[in-house]
Write a protein that holds these residues in place. Structure first.
Motif, mmCIF file in Angstrom:
data_model
loop_
_atom_site.group_PDB
_atom_site.id
_atom_site.type_symbol
_atom_site.label_atom_id
_atom_site.label_comp_id
_atom_site.label_asym_id
_atom_site.label_seq_id
_atom_site.Cartn_x
_atom_site.Cartn_y
_atom_site.Cartn_z
ATOM 1 N N LYS A 72 59.250 -7.926 -29.169
ATOM 2 C CA LYS A 72 60.435 -7.260 -28.622
ATOM 3 C C LYS A 72 61.732 -7.845 -29.192
ATOM 4 C CE LYS A 72 62.764 -6.303 -24.221
ATOM 5 N NZ LYS A 72 62.706 -6.492 -22.744
ATOM 6 N N GLU A 73 61.780 -9.162 -29.380
ATOM 7 C CA GLU A 73 62.984 -9.831 -29.878
ATOM 8 C C GLU A 73 62.748 -10.312 -31.314
ATOM 9 O OE1 GLU A 73 65.786 -9.865 -28.308
ATOM 10 O OE2 GLU A 73 65.220 -9.279 -26.273
ATOM 11 N N ILE A 74 62.630 -11.628 -31.507
ATOM 12 C CA ILE A 74 62.290 -12.200 -32.809
ATOM 13 C C ILE A 74 61.149 -13.196 -32.614
ATOM 14 C CG2 ILE A 74 64.608 -11.917 -33.769
ATOM 15 C CD1 ILE A 74 64.978 -14.992 -33.335
ATOM 16 N N VAL A 75 60.451 -13.499 -33.687
ATOM 17 C CA VAL A 75 59.382 -14.488 -33.632
ATOM 18 C C VAL A 75 59.927 -15.811 -33.088
ATOM 19 C CG1 VAL A 75 57.988 -15.989 -35.103
ATOM 20 C CG2 VAL A 75 57.899 -13.512 -35.415
ATOM 21 N N GLY A 76 59.232 -16.383 -32.105
ATOM 22 C CA GLY A 76 59.643 -17.653 -31.520
ATOM 23 C C GLY A 76 60.757 -17.529 -30.500
ATOM 24 N N PHE A 77 61.008 -16.313 -30.013
ATOM 25 C CA PHE A 77 62.070 -16.103 -29.025
ATOM 26 C C PHE A 77 61.768 -16.828 -27.718
ATOM 27 C CE2 PHE A 77 63.512 -13.702 -25.288
ATOM 28 C CZ PHE A 77 64.878 -13.655 -25.503
ATOM 29 N N GLY A 78 60.517 -16.842 -27.291
ATOM 30 C CA GLY A 78 60.143 -17.381 -25.990
ATOM 31 C C GLY A 78 59.796 -18.854 -26.030
ATOM 32 N N ALA A 79 58.806 -19.232 -25.210
ATOM 33 C CA ALA A 79 58.455 -20.642 -25.064
ATOM 34 C C ALA A 79 58.048 -21.290 -26.380
ATOM 35 C CB ALA A 79 57.329 -20.789 -24.037
ATOM 36 N N SER A 80 57.487 -20.520 -27.313
ATOM 37 C CA SER A 80 57.050 -21.091 -28.588
ATOM 38 C C SER A 80 58.201 -21.692 -29.380
ATOM 39 C CB SER A 80 56.347 -20.024 -29.434
ATOM 40 O OG SER A 80 55.128 -19.644 -28.855
ATOM 41 N N GLY A 81 59.413 -21.189 -29.187
ATOM 42 C CA GLY A 81 60.555 -21.719 -29.909
ATOM 43 C C GLY A 81 61.482 -22.577 -29.089
ATOM 44 N N ARG A 82 61.226 -22.692 -27.776
ATOM 45 C CA ARG A 82 62.180 -23.398 -26.908
ATOM 46 C C ARG A 82 61.596 -24.632 -26.228
ATOM 47 N NH1 ARG A 82 64.977 -18.607 -23.281
ATOM 48 N NH2 ARG A 82 64.298 -16.843 -24.576
ATOM 49 N N ASN A 83 60.345 -24.965 -26.463
ATOM 50 C CA ASN A 83 59.646 -25.987 -25.674
ATOM 51 C C ASN A 83 60.078 -27.405 -26.049
ATOM 52 O OD1 ASN A 83 57.708 -27.042 -27.833
ATOM 53 N ND2 ASN A 83 57.326 -24.837 -27.903
ATOM 54 N N GLY A 84 59.409 -28.380 -25.434
ATOM 55 C CA GLY A 84 59.791 -29.772 -25.617
ATOM 56 C C GLY A 84 59.338 -30.417 -26.904
ATOM 57 N N GLY A 85 58.560 -29.700 -27.725
ATOM 58 C CA GLY A 85 58.140 -30.248 -28.997
ATOM 59 C C GLY A 85 57.024 -31.269 -28.897
ATOM 60 N N TRP A 86 56.217 -31.172 -27.821
ATOM 61 C CA TRP A 86 55.033 -32.026 -27.682
ATOM 62 C C TRP A 86 53.819 -31.273 -28.202
ATOM 63 C CZ3 TRP A 86 54.014 -35.403 -22.843
ATOM 64 C CH2 TRP A 86 55.160 -36.124 -22.490
ATOM 65 N N CYS A 87 53.253 -31.695 -29.310
ATOM 66 C CA CYS A 87 51.972 -31.165 -29.761
ATOM 67 C C CYS A 87 50.915 -32.134 -29.237
ATOM 68 C CB CYS A 87 51.934 -31.064 -31.280
ATOM 69 S SG CYS A 87 50.408 -30.312 -31.895
ATOM 70 N N SER A 88 50.454 -31.886 -28.018
ATOM 71 C CA SER A 88 49.632 -32.858 -27.300
ATOM 72 C C SER A 88 48.243 -32.304 -27.024
ATOM 73 C CB SER A 88 50.297 -33.229 -25.975
ATOM 74 O OG SER A 88 50.086 -32.205 -25.015
ATOM 75 N N ALA A 89 47.382 -33.171 -26.505
ATOM 76 C CA ALA A 89 46.037 -32.766 -26.097
ATOM 77 C C ALA A 89 45.988 -32.382 -24.629
ATOM 78 C CB ALA A 89 45.038 -33.888 -26.379
ATOM 79 N N LEU A 90 47.146 -32.217 -24.005
ATOM 80 C CA LEU A 90 47.187 -31.859 -22.586
ATOM 81 C C LEU A 90 46.659 -30.446 -22.369
ATOM 82 C CD1 LEU A 90 50.709 -33.274 -21.664
ATOM 83 C CD2 LEU A 90 48.481 -34.247 -21.037
ATOM 84 N N PHE A 91 45.907 -30.281 -21.293
ATOM 85 C CA PHE A 91 45.402 -28.979 -20.868
ATOM 86 C C PHE A 91 45.779 -28.830 -19.399
ATOM 87 C CE2 PHE A 91 42.083 -25.968 -19.449
ATOM 88 C CZ PHE A 91 42.174 -25.007 -20.441
ATOM 89 N N PRO A 92 46.218 -27.645 -18.962
ATOM 90 C CA PRO A 92 46.743 -27.539 -17.597
ATOM 91 C C PRO A 92 45.762 -27.932 -16.496
ATOM 92 C CG PRO A 92 46.540 -25.376 -18.636
ATOM 93 C CD PRO A 92 46.383 -26.390 -19.711
ATOM 94 N N ALA A 93 44.484 -27.649 -16.673
ATOM 95 C CA ALA A 93 43.475 -28.100 -15.709
ATOM 96 C C ALA A 93 42.990 -29.485 -16.119
ATOM 97 C CB ALA A 93 42.306 -27.120 -15.654
ATOM 98 N N SER A 94 42.936 -30.413 -15.175
ATOM 99 C CA SER A 94 42.518 -31.776 -15.475
ATOM 100 C C SER A 94 41.042 -31.829 -15.864
ATOM 101 C CB SER A 94 42.763 -32.686 -14.269
ATOM 102 O OG SER A 94 41.859 -32.361 -13.225
ATOM 103 N N THR A 95 40.648 -32.933 -16.479
ATOM 104 C CA THR A 95 39.241 -33.102 -16.859
ATOM 105 C C THR A 95 38.348 -33.085 -15.625
ATOM 106 O OG1 THR A 95 40.001 -34.476 -18.689
ATOM 107 C CG2 THR A 95 37.642 -34.503 -18.209
ATOM 108 N N ALA A 96 38.814 -33.714 -14.552
ATOM 109 C CA ALA A 96 38.028 -33.720 -13.307
ATOM 110 C C ALA A 96 37.858 -32.313 -12.767
ATOM 111 C CB ALA A 96 38.693 -34.622 -12.276
ATOM 112 N N ALA A 97 38.929 -31.512 -12.818
ATOM 113 C CA ALA A 97 38.840 -30.133 -12.328
ATOM 114 C C ALA A 97 37.906 -29.308 -13.215
ATOM 115 C CB ALA A 97 40.228 -29.497 -12.292
ATOM 116 N N LEU A 98 37.954 -29.523 -14.516
ATOM 117 C CA LEU A 98 37.044 -28.821 -15.426
ATOM 118 C C LEU A 98 35.592 -29.224 -15.157
ATOM 119 C CD1 LEU A 98 39.059 -29.102 -18.764
ATOM 120 C CD2 LEU A 98 38.636 -27.010 -17.462
ATOM 121 N N GLU A 99 35.380 -30.503 -14.880
ATOM 122 C CA GLU A 99 34.023 -30.975 -14.592
ATOM 123 C C GLU A 99 33.485 -30.327 -13.312
ATOM 124 O OE1 GLU A 99 31.573 -35.198 -14.261
ATOM 125 O OE2 GLU A 99 33.716 -35.156 -13.790
ATOM 126 N N ARG A 100 34.325 -30.252 -12.285
ATOM 127 C CA ARG A 100 33.890 -29.624 -11.031
ATOM 128 C C ARG A 100 33.544 -28.155 -11.234
ATOM 129 N NH1 ARG A 100 38.262 -32.710 -8.994
ATOM 130 N NH2 ARG A 100 39.615 -30.846 -8.960
#
Length: 448
Positions: free
Chosen positions: A61-89
């Motif tokens: 709708k706008e330009i490439v990277g208009f949303g969160a992909s272009g505005r975020n904190g710049g952390w390329c991390s291994a974080l996943f929103p659900a914790s490992t414990a929650a995934l295990e359960r």
């Protein structure tokens, strides 16, 4: 629209930000991708690898990277929103471990592609420092290290020599600092060189199996990829599938190297602490603080408006928090303030999915952890679309279906009470010097 004004990242990217031509009318493609962010771009990139010659059209709708992909904190991390414990359960130990390993590997995969494709995005893998600034936070840090050791995937260690005068800190090596707008804009140029059509200024109105309707015409296709993240809340088909939660950021002027030596954050490192109302920061390639956090409220009806990107109260809170963490930054001028919505599924569990009977694929629900997760999503969707049975298609987030968010006013009340609860939890720990009861009650609702 002044796209330069979207964020510090957009203001500093070496790119004209001139919109590409819109869809010229009705047409046909093999894969139609809705959304010009990293999920859509990575999906296109890996589809080209797996099926050379495939025709791909990206609709934005706008330009490439208009949303969160272009505005975020710049952390390329291994974080996943659900914790490992929650995934295990939810999925079992082996599936949880596979998901963790895939996320850790993804950090290096982003760096590999950036290097191979000569995308200069300031990628530097220095890890994440998480500061423990109280006895309660120190116990949380020790618990994080112990949990990582129990699962045996994440190499998180406890540091006695911590920046910011903290009691201690953890170091998670699986994170790189980068410039998100340089990554997303550079990846788009790579795709265009390989024949992918990127149609900007093209708003998607609706989609169905093998068809996408836009303001510029209808595109027939074999597969539809829905990659809208938080902006899915503005579309009828996904309005209650995702909640747009705002995260805001500030950037300082460049600071001298000597001051950074005193602060104790090296190039490539990102940083946070163990409070409940999330904060995140990095030392940019040009020696600025880029620092952000939660705190902006959810808006009625999942509304997304430009004025919500900037909340002076939150920016002031971020500045005060930064100076509290690092008093050396007290005189640093704030040069940029910005924000934007990220996508939150009802169970805080991201997904990469394909409905084989309809050819409709989707990925998202990253809850702010999308800078690397989008790459894993792109590889996974590419395998699903090309009919491959791989380690990625066996991961537990594949074809995960989150519950829908409640209708208003329950959505408004619940989400803003959750935000308040995290604020209360931090205050509670400061007063009682014990782990927060409020945070413990909230944990199952936020993927822990």
């Amino acid at each position: 629209m002044n796209y330069r004004g979207l964020s510090f990242w957009h203001d500093s990217v070496p790119d004209s930000l001139q919109p590409r031509a819109p869809l010229p009318g009705d047409g046909r493609t093999d894969v139609a991708i809705i959304g010009g962010g990293l999920t859509g771009l990575w999906t296109a990139y890996y589809l080209l690898e797996r099926a050379p010659g495939i025709r791909i059209t990206i609709l934005e709708k706008e330009i490439v990277g208009f949303g969160a992909s272009g505005r975020n904190g710049g952390w390329c991390s291994a974080l996943f929103p659900a914790s490992t414990a929650a995934l295990e359960r939810a999925h079992g130990r082996q599936a949880a471990l596979a998901m963790r390993q895939a996320m850790v590997d993804t950090v290096d995969e982003v760096g590999r592609v950036a290097s191979a494709e000569r995308i200069d995005c300031d990628f530097a893998k220095g890890g994440t420092i998480s500061m423990a600034r109280s006895a309660v936070q120190l116990r949380a840090a020790e618990g994080e290290v112990a949990e990582a050791a129990r699962y045996g995937v994440d190499a998180i260690t406890l540091l006695d020599d911590a920046p910011g005068g903290a009691l201690a800190a953890t170091l998670d090596p699986a994170c790189a600092r980068l410039h998100p707008a340089k990554l997303v804009r550079g990846l788009a140029r790579v795709l265009e060189r390989h024949g992918v059509e990127i149609r900007e200024g093209t708003e998607v109105l609706d989609w169905a199996p093998h068809s996408v309707a836009t303001t510029r015409g209808t595109l027939e296709c074999d597969f539809v990829v829905v990659a809208t993240e938080g902006y899915g809340a503005t579309l009828a088909q996904t309005r209650r599938a995702v909640l747009p939660l705002y995260s805001l950021m500030i950037a300082t002027e460049p600071l001298p190297n000597a001051l950074w030596d005193e602060i104790g954050i090296a190039h490539g490192q990102t940083f946070t602490d163990f409070r409940h109302l999330l904060i995140y920061g990095q030392r940019t390639a040009d020696n600025r603080f880029a620092f952000g956090g939660r705190g902006a409220r959810y808006h009625w009806g999942s509304a997304i408006r430009p004025e919500y990107d900037r909340v002076p109260r939150v920016f002031e809170h971020l500045r005060n928090t930064l100076v509290d963490l690092f008093p050396q930054a007290r005189d640093a001028a704030i040069t940029h303030t910005w924000g934007g919505p990220l996508g939150v599924p009802r169970d805080w569990h991201a997904t990469a999915s394909l409905e084989a009977s309809t050819g409709i694929a989707r990925a998202g629900g990253y809850v702010g952890d999308g800078l690397s997760t989008t790459n894993l999503a792109g590889r996974t969707l590419a395998d699903l679309i090309t009919g491959r049975d791989t380690e990625l298609t066996a991961l537990p987030w594949v074809n995960h279906s989150s519950p829908r968010w409640e209708p208003e006013p329950l959505r408004f009340i619940g989400s803003n009470l959750g935000l308040l609860a995290m604020t209360v939890a931090d205050a509670e720990e400061r007063v009682t010097r014990r782990p927060s009861v409020a945070a413990r009650l909230m944990a199952p609702l936020v993927g822990h």
